[in-house]
Design a protein around this motif. Sequence first.
Motif, PDB file in Angstrom:
ATOM      1  N   VAL A 278      48.463 169.001  95.559  1.00 18.92           N
ATOM      2  CA  VAL A 278      48.192 170.429  95.719  1.00 18.92           C
ATOM      3  C   VAL A 278      48.356 170.857  97.170  1.00 18.92           C
ATOM      4  O   VAL A 278      48.427 170.037  98.082  1.00 18.92           O
ATOM      5  CB  VAL A 278      46.766 170.766  95.239  1.00 18.92           C
TER       6      VAL A 278
ATOM      7  N   SER B 279      56.409 169.195  92.777  1.00 25.58           N
ATOM      8  CA  SER B 279      56.547 169.469  91.344  1.00 25.58           C
ATOM      9  C   SER B 279      57.576 168.537  90.708  1.00 25.58           C
ATOM     10  O   SER B 279      57.369 168.036  89.593  1.00 25.58           O
ATOM     11  CB  SER B 279      56.948 170.927  91.114  1.00 25.58           C
TER      12      SER B 279
ATOM     13  N   ILE C 151      45.237 163.847  83.376  1.00 25.07           N
ATOM     14  CA  ILE C 151      45.804 165.104  83.870  1.00 25.07           C
ATOM     15  C   ILE C 151      46.632 164.794  85.104  1.00 25.07           C
ATOM     16  O   ILE C 151      46.130 164.212  86.069  1.00 25.07           O
ATOM     17  CB  ILE C 151      44.701 166.116  84.232  1.00 25.07           C
TER      18      ILE C 151
ATOM     19  N   GLU D  99      49.727 171.419  90.701  1.00 25.53           N
ATOM     20  CA  GLU D  99      49.017 172.652  91.020  1.00 25.53           C
ATOM     21  C   GLU D  99      47.515 172.380  91.034  1.00 25.53           C
ATOM     22  O   GLU D  99      47.052 171.379  90.506  1.00 25.53           O
ATOM     23  CB  GLU D  99      49.349 173.740  89.994  1.00 25.53           C
TER      24      GLU D  99
ATOM     25  N   LEU E 116      46.657 164.603  91.268  1.00 27.12           N
ATOM     26  CA  LEU E 116      47.012 165.953  91.708  1.00 27.12           C
ATOM     27  C   LEU E 116      47.805 165.911  93.011  1.00 27.12           C
ATOM     28  O   LEU E 116      47.574 165.049  93.853  1.00 27.12           O
ATOM     29  CB  LEU E 116      45.748 166.791  91.944  1.00 27.12           C
TER      30      LEU E 116
ATOM     31  N   LEU F 295      48.219 163.229  78.009  1.00 26.56           N
ATOM     32  CA  LEU F 295      48.085 164.196  79.106  1.00 26.56           C
ATOM     33  C   LEU F 295      47.621 165.555  78.616  1.00 26.56           C
ATOM     34  O   LEU F 295      47.927 165.970  77.496  1.00 26.56           O
ATOM     35  CB  LEU F 295      49.427 164.375  79.828  1.00 26.56           C
TER      36      LEU F 295
ATOM     37  N   GLU G 178      47.113 169.664  80.510  1.00 25.26           N
ATOM     38  CA  GLU G 178      47.491 170.416  81.708  1.00 25.26           C
ATOM     39  C   GLU G 178      46.330 171.309  82.119  1.00 25.26           C
ATOM     40  O   GLU G 178      45.206 170.846  82.241  1.00 25.26           O
ATOM     41  CB  GLU G 178      48.781 171.185  81.443  1.00 25.26           C
ATOM     42  N   SER G 179      46.584 172.578  82.341  1.00 21.28           N
ATOM     43  CA  SER G 179      45.519 173.484  82.777  1.00 21.28           C
ATOM     44  C   SER G 179      44.648 173.814  81.580  1.00 21.28           C
ATOM     45  O   SER G 179      45.056 174.536  80.667  1.00 21.28           O
ATOM     46  CB  SER G 179      46.120 174.758  83.375  1.00 21.28           C
TER      47      SER G 179
ATOM     48  N   SER H  74      55.269 162.071  85.083  1.00 19.49           N
ATOM     49  CA  SER H  74      54.674 162.365  83.776  1.00 19.49           C
ATOM     50  C   SER H  74      55.687 162.351  82.641  1.00 19.49           C
ATOM     51  O   SER H  74      55.294 162.253  81.474  1.00 19.49           O
ATOM     52  CB  SER H  74      53.978 163.723  83.816  1.00 19.49           C
TER      53      SER H  74
ATOM     54  N   GLU I  38      55.986 165.047  90.402  1.00 18.84           N
ATOM     55  CA  GLU I  38      55.001 165.009  89.319  1.00 18.84           C
ATOM     56  C   GLU I  38      55.698 164.999  87.967  1.00 18.84           C
ATOM     57  O   GLU I  38      55.306 164.252  87.050  1.00 18.84           O
ATOM     58  CB  GLU I  38      54.069 166.214  89.438  1.00 18.84           C
TER      59      GLU I  38
ATOM     60  N   LEU J 141      43.188 173.622  88.063  1.00 20.62           N
ATOM     61  CA  LEU J 141      42.040 173.063  87.352  1.00 20.62           C
ATOM     62  C   LEU J 141      40.745 173.250  88.145  1.00 20.62           C
ATOM     63  O   LEU J 141      39.660 173.307  87.562  1.00 20.62           O
ATOM     64  CB  LEU J 141      42.257 171.587  87.023  1.00 20.62           C
TER      65      LEU J 141
ATOM     66  N   SER K  27      49.172 166.874  87.721  1.00 16.93           N
ATOM     67  CA  SER K  27      49.568 168.242  88.017  1.00 16.93           C
ATOM     68  C   SER K  27      49.974 168.399  89.471  1.00 16.93           C
ATOM     69  O   SER K  27      49.421 167.740  90.355  1.00 16.93           O
ATOM     70  CB  SER K  27      48.415 169.200  87.697  1.00 16.93           C
TER      71      SER K  27
END
Length: 435
Positions: free
Chosen positions: A195, A35, A139, A143, A193, A117, A119-120, A42, A38, A146, A141
Amino acid sequence: MLHWFPKPQVEHELKQERLNTLEGPFYVKMSERKSAVEARISSLLVELEQELADSEWKSVNKYQSAKRILDKRLSKIEDQASNQKISPADRLSYETDRVAIIQAQKDLEPIVATRFLAESVTPEKLANLMAEQQGCLGILSAEGGLFGDMAGRYSDITSIDIWLKGHSGESYRVDRVGRSPDHIKRATLTVGLAVQPEVIIQAFSNREFTGRGLLARFLYSVPPARTMPRELHPPSVSEELEQDYKGLIQHLTRRNRQTKPLMTLSAGASEVFDELRGSLELQCLPGGDLSEGPLCEWANKLAGAIARIAGLLHMAAHENSFAKLEVSGKTMQDATMIGLYYLEHAKALFEKSNHDVDGAHIVVNWILRNGQKMFTARDVMQINRRRFATVKDVEPILDYLTERGYIRGLPSEGRSGTGRPGSPKWEPNPALFVI
């Protein structure tokens, strides 16, 4: 991977490749600081968004005000025209005014704040945002929510068209309530991503994701887990490197978004690229290293992904003149090295994910076909001795099915006399047999 604005392309013998990519999902376990990484990546784009918003707010407010005025005028005219007591002349006058307002609404050029950008977001909201941003969006993320959005978290309907077309640069129609649809001429979506493993496994269990090639469009990375304890003060990025990166991103994002520079391959780059394509084609033939199912589908898209990576490296190296210069052989070699990195990681990920999912399908079909009410790992081995050579081959599949509620382990029967304890047993969820 931050390259959706503008929309450059690199041209090779077969076709033109747009430079957006779907990178990741990076297969990262918990507590790996994904996190924080990221957010660091961003943050620069978020800052640029805010700077542009500060400079665009007058134009945006002017458009929104004009739109509100027209909307209110139209509503008022329609209310007046609906009065049954007005004269034919007034009704004709109202209709003339209504048509003029509708035309003014069509002529009003939409102005929205620039976004890089999202997000969800649901697929529908994503498509709307992309339409507002002339088809381009990214995007980033840490997480995997998505995937749930695509699978129908809110609608129970899997919707991945905008993702598929956003990767390939196809046109996309966005229907709007109460107004004519918007058309994205060339949808351009970039994704990055990081994840957790469970998110990847769940995505691979979605048959529409795999069947329609969504997961074949991503570039995967499975980095090793960091050793514990973690460094309390890990080395930071040098200030010089950070400033160079910031300057490059600022320069590229502030180019005219209407331009679509086309980059071509030099003779040296074409030679390297043709050799790569030939090698991949041979490996995808029956019996080749990449010939098995979903991995073959992924590998068939790898050459195009490497061409995109070469275009990005070319832009980074020649930010002011990349459209005037050909992509060099050295740049294509560097892109190929990156692509082969992704290939090795894709092999590892597809082997694990497909092994669990495909094995689970075999076991569930066997349960349903035979009406199996109880079984052991050795019973499963008898289904396909080549597929399940040992109990260790079966255990991950049973764990996979247990975690998802398809089966459950039964309490141990304990030792019978002086003999060995009985083998563990499982029983299927009765819901499996409900048609």
